[in-house]
Write an enzyme that holds these catalytic residues in place. Structure first.
Site, PDB file in Angstrom:
ATOM      1  N   ASP A  85       0.792  -1.232   0.000  1.00  0.00           N
ATOM      2  CA  ASP A  85       0.000   0.000   0.000  1.00  0.00           C
ATOM      3  C   ASP A  85       0.824   1.282   0.000  1.00  0.00           C
ATOM      4  O   ASP A  85       0.311   2.334   0.358  1.00  0.00           O
ATOM      5  CB  ASP A  85      -0.947  -0.013   1.210  1.00  0.00           C
ATOM      6  N   CYS A  94     -13.356   5.604   7.410  1.00  0.00           N
ATOM      7  CA  CYS A  94     -14.753   5.192   7.454  1.00  0.00           C
ATOM      8  C   CYS A  94     -14.823   3.708   7.124  1.00  0.00           C
ATOM      9  O   CYS A  94     -14.152   3.244   6.208  1.00  0.00           O
ATOM     10  CB  CYS A  94     -15.580   6.011   6.463  1.00  0.00           C
ATOM     11  N   CYS A 130     -19.023   0.949   4.425  1.00  0.00           N
ATOM     12  CA  CYS A 130     -19.252   0.065   3.278  1.00  0.00           C
ATOM     13  C   CYS A 130     -18.629  -1.313   3.484  1.00  0.00           C
ATOM     14  O   CYS A 130     -19.112  -2.317   2.944  1.00  0.00           O
ATOM     15  CB  CYS A 130     -18.773   0.706   1.981  1.00  0.00           C
TER      16      CYS A 130
END
Length: 350
Positions: A133, A240, A243
């Site tokens: 990443d 967040c 989802c």
């Protein structure tokens, strides 16, 4: 190729602490350049200029390292112990994305990758490069090409074995190892991830507009956040999980084995009042070793003030008022907005 090498590699990966290991070719993601170009052309990357600058690498892993012949894609679970969305109801507290509630996963995963890569070199030769990443590598498309999972309608990787909660790392090697079959889409008619998004960041299934994504807004976006989007942030002060958390495939998620991924008590539901008063030194001390540290005090306190403005807690008004003249313009703007919102709530105005 040495007999049984792939089987031993997979077994070694599991011994090192990974929960899944799959293989593909660097060039097995031929659809990525066009999809990435469309994303960038639409400006959906927002302020992430580095995506455009390195698009030629991110779109084609074989360009990043032409000598590579195999990509080993690893998955490591960080499944939370409790419902990660439960904290959204505690409006006087901050909600931090699950992955950032303890040590920086980049360090932990990269150490495992390096050990696995060293084992491979010692046993079979060749050259290796490891990524987690931090480089222009299309990890999610590679993960799908290798059979680790598929990119769901929220564009994140979903696994039939791990659900949504896993980190992705990769080892590129010049060795030509047997590969796995690419995973296919298993989302079906489900649209839970699309419907739960507080800021409508998905223009369509399998498409993300980062400019509306709370993870982007609280981590990558510099300066003030658009006022129309601030209410949607709620008390999310870093990232967040909405989802990810609502995905039905999480019923197959496996428990995280790494204790460094378990939430620190002080990051599980920290008081907004305590976080708002952090100066630069206090911020660095509190978030030492955490991925949160990289966004800096100003951006973090800006996020905290948006959460205060959304809290409906009159007792936090004085906290926000005290930052209305902060040296950082975005912090001062967020503080004034928070005061305005709390005053409006106190007066019963819509």
């Amino acid at each position: 190729m040495k007999t049984g090498l792939k089987q031993r590699l997979v077994a070694r990966a599991l011994e090192e602490g990974f929960d899944a290991c799959r293989l593909c070719r660097p060039w097995d993601v031929g659809h990525v350049p066009a999809r990435l170009a469309a994303f960038l052309d639409a400006g959906r990357h927002g302020q992430m200029g580095w995506m455009e600058e390195r698009a030629h690498w991110r779109g084609a892993p074989e360009v990043l390292w032409p000598e590579a012949r195999t990509v080993i894609v690893l998955g490591e679970s960080y499944t939370p112990e409790a419902d990660p969305l439960a904290g959204l109801a505690r409006r006087d507290r901050g909600n931090i994305s699950v992955y950032a509630r303890n040590r920086d996963y980049h360090d932990t995963v990269k150490k495992r990758l390096k050990r696995l890569a060293r084992w491979l070199i010692d046993g079979a030769g060749g050259e290796v490069k490891v990524f987690v990443d931090t480089a222009p590598v299309p990890e999610k498309p590679l993960g799908q090409a290798a059979g680790l999972g598929w990119q769901g309608k929220h564009t994140n990787l979903v696994s039939r074995d791990l659900g949504s909660w896993f980190f992705i790392g990769s080892v590129f090697t010049t060795l030509e190892l047997d590969t796995d079959t690419a995973e296919v889409d298993h989302c079906g008619s489900c649209r839970a991830c699309l419907d739960v998004c507080p800021t409508d960041a998905f223009p369509a299934p399998y498409q993300l507009d980062a400019r509306r994504c709370i993870s982007y807004l609280t981590i990558e976006h510099k300066g003030p956040v658009d006022e129309d989007l601030r209410p949607g942030l709620g008390n999310r002060i870093y990232g967040c999980d909405d989802c990810l958390a609502v995905c039905p495939w999480n019923k197959f998620a496996v428990e995280a084995r790494e204790v460094k991924y378990a939430a620190r008590d002080d990051l599980l539901a920290p008081k907004l009042a305590d976080l708002s008063v952090l100066d630069d030194a206090g911020f660095r001390a509190r978030f030492s070793g955490s991925p949160i540290k990289r966004i800096g005090r100003d951006r973090f306190v800006r996020n905290v003030l948006y959460a205060i403005g959304n809290s409906g807690e009159p007792g936090l008004r004085a906290v926000a008022q005290g930052l209305c003249e902060d040296a950082d313009a975005a912090v001062a703007d967020a503080a004034r907005w928070a005061v305005m919102r709390l005053d409006r709530d106190a007066n019963g105005l819509a």
